[in-house]
Enzyme design. Structure first.
Site, short mmCIF file in Angstrom:
data_model
loop_
_atom_site.label_atom_id
_atom_site.label_comp_id
_atom_site.label_asym_id
_atom_site.label_seq_id
_atom_site.Cartn_x
_atom_site.Cartn_y
_atom_site.Cartn_z
N ASP A 75 0.83 -1.21 0.00
CA ASP A 75 0.00 0.00 0.00
C ASP A 75 0.87 1.26 0.00
O ASP A 75 2.02 1.23 0.43
CB ASP A 75 -0.87 0.05 1.26
CG ASP A 75 -2.03 -0.95 1.20
OD1 ASP A 75 -2.08 -1.75 0.26
OD2 ASP A 75 -2.89 -0.89 2.10
N HIS A 221 3.94 -2.11 3.10
CA HIS A 221 3.94 -0.77 2.51
C HIS A 221 5.29 -0.54 1.81
O HIS A 221 6.33 -0.71 2.47
CB HIS A 221 3.73 0.30 3.58
CG HIS A 221 2.41 0.20 4.27
ND1 HIS A 221 2.16 -0.72 5.26
CD2 HIS A 221 1.25 0.89 4.08
CE1 HIS A 221 0.90 -0.57 5.67
NE2 HIS A 221 0.32 0.38 4.97
ZN LIG Z 1 -2.50 3.20 3.16
#
Ligand SMILES: [Zn+2]
Length: 258
Positions: A75, A221
Site C-alpha cells: 500500500d 507498505h
Molecule cells: Zn495506506
C-alpha cells in the site's frame, strides 16, 4: 457476525425498552448512556477493523486456493526510492505482487506506476489523498477520491482499476456507497505486518510468517527500508516453504481491471 444494520436495530429496540422502563419504573437514565456508549464503541471498532466485515464484506484471504499460493500486497506507493527496490526483489525471487497505489503518487510517478504493471504485478486504488480524515469524508467526497484515482490510473496506464484497498483499513456506510457506485471490490488482508510502526524488522518478519498458510493475503507498505528488509526475509521464507507469491487477483480468482 456483527453487522452495522443488525447492531443498529438491536440497540434501537433496547433503547426504546430502556426509555419505557425509565419512564414507568424510574430506571436511572445512566442505563441509556451506557447503551449509547456501547453502540458507539462497537461501531468505532467495526469501522476500524476491516476484518470484522462490519459495514461491508472485503476479501481477506482465499479459501479455495489449492496451490501453495499467498499474495503480498503493498500500500501507499508508488514511491520513487522504495518501489524500484521492491520490484527488483520480486523479480529476483520470481514473485508477483499487488500494489494499491495512492492517486497523487501515481500522478507524481507515472513511469513507476507503469513499471509495476510491466513487471507483471497488478495495481489497485488506494484513494487519491490518503487523508487522515478519510474516514469522515462524505459519500460524495469519497466517490471523488476514488473516481479521480481511477481516472489518473487509466490515463497513465490504460487500466480501469476494479480493486480497492481501504485507506487505514477504515470502512463506513459512505465508503460502502461509493464502492457500490464505482463497482470497486474491497480487498482486505489476513496478515498485517504493522511495518509502518516502530516494531523491529525481526518482529515484523515473525508477525508475517507466523502460521502463514496458503490463501493468506499479506499487507506491507513500499515506503521504507525496513519493509525492503522484511520483504527479502519473507521471500526467503516462502522459498524455503515452497510457497509462491502471486497477485491478489490470481489468488482470489477475480478480475483486477474492467
Ligand atoms: Zn495506506
Amino acid at each position: 457476525m456483527l453487522r452495522f444494520k443488525t447492531i443498529n436495530t438491536l440497540f434501537a429496540v433496547l433503547l426504546v425498552v430502556l426509555l419505557v422502563l425509565h419512564y414507568f419504573y424510574v430506571l436511572p437514565v445512566g442505563f441509556v448512556f451506557v447503551l449509547v456508549l456501547g453502540w458507539l464503541l462497537i461501531t468505532v471498532m467495526g469501522s476500524a477493523f476491516i476484518r470484522w466485515n462490519y459495514h461491508f464484506n472485503s476479501l481477506h484471504h482465499s479459501k479455495a486456493t489449492e496451490e501453495n499460493h499467498i499474495a503480498i500486497t503493498f500500500d501507499d506507493g508508488p514511491h520513487p526510492v522504495y518501489t524500484p527496490k521492491v520490484l527488483r526483489l520480486l523479480t529476483e525471487y520470481n514473485a508477483k505482487a499487488t500494489f494499491f497505489c495512492i492517486g497523487k503518487n501515481i500522478e507524481a510517478y507515472p513511469v513507476l506506476f507503469n513499471q509495476i504493471i510491466n513487471h507483471g504485478h497488478t495495481v489497485g486504488n488506494h484513494t487519491y489523498s490518503h487523508s487522515n480524515g478519510f474516514g469522515f469524508f462524505s459519500t460524495k467526497k469519497v466517490e471523488e477520491e476514488l473516481r479521480r484515482t481511477n481516472a489518473i490510473a487509466e490515463k497513465v496506464s490504460g487500466k480501469r482499476l476494479k480493486m480497492y484497498r481501504p485507506a487505514f483499513g477504515v470502512t463506513n456506510p459512505n465508503i460502502k456507497k461509493a464502492l457500490q457506485v464505482l463497482r470497486l471490490t474491497p480487498i482486505g488482508w489476513s496478515k498485517r505486518s504493522f511495518d509502518t510502526t516502530q516494531l523491529s524488522e525481526k518482529k515484523l518478519v515473525a508477525r508475517v510468517t507466523h502460521n502463514l498458510k496458503k490463501g493468506d493475503i499479506i499487507l506491507l507498505h513500499d515506503t521504507s527500508d525496513k519493509t525492503i528488509a522484511v520483504l527479502e526475509r519473507l521471500l526467503l521464507f516462502l522459498k524455503s516453504k515452497n510457497m509462491q507469491a502471486v497477485t491478489v487477483n490470481q489468488l482470489l480468482s477475480i478480475q483486477p481491471y474492467e
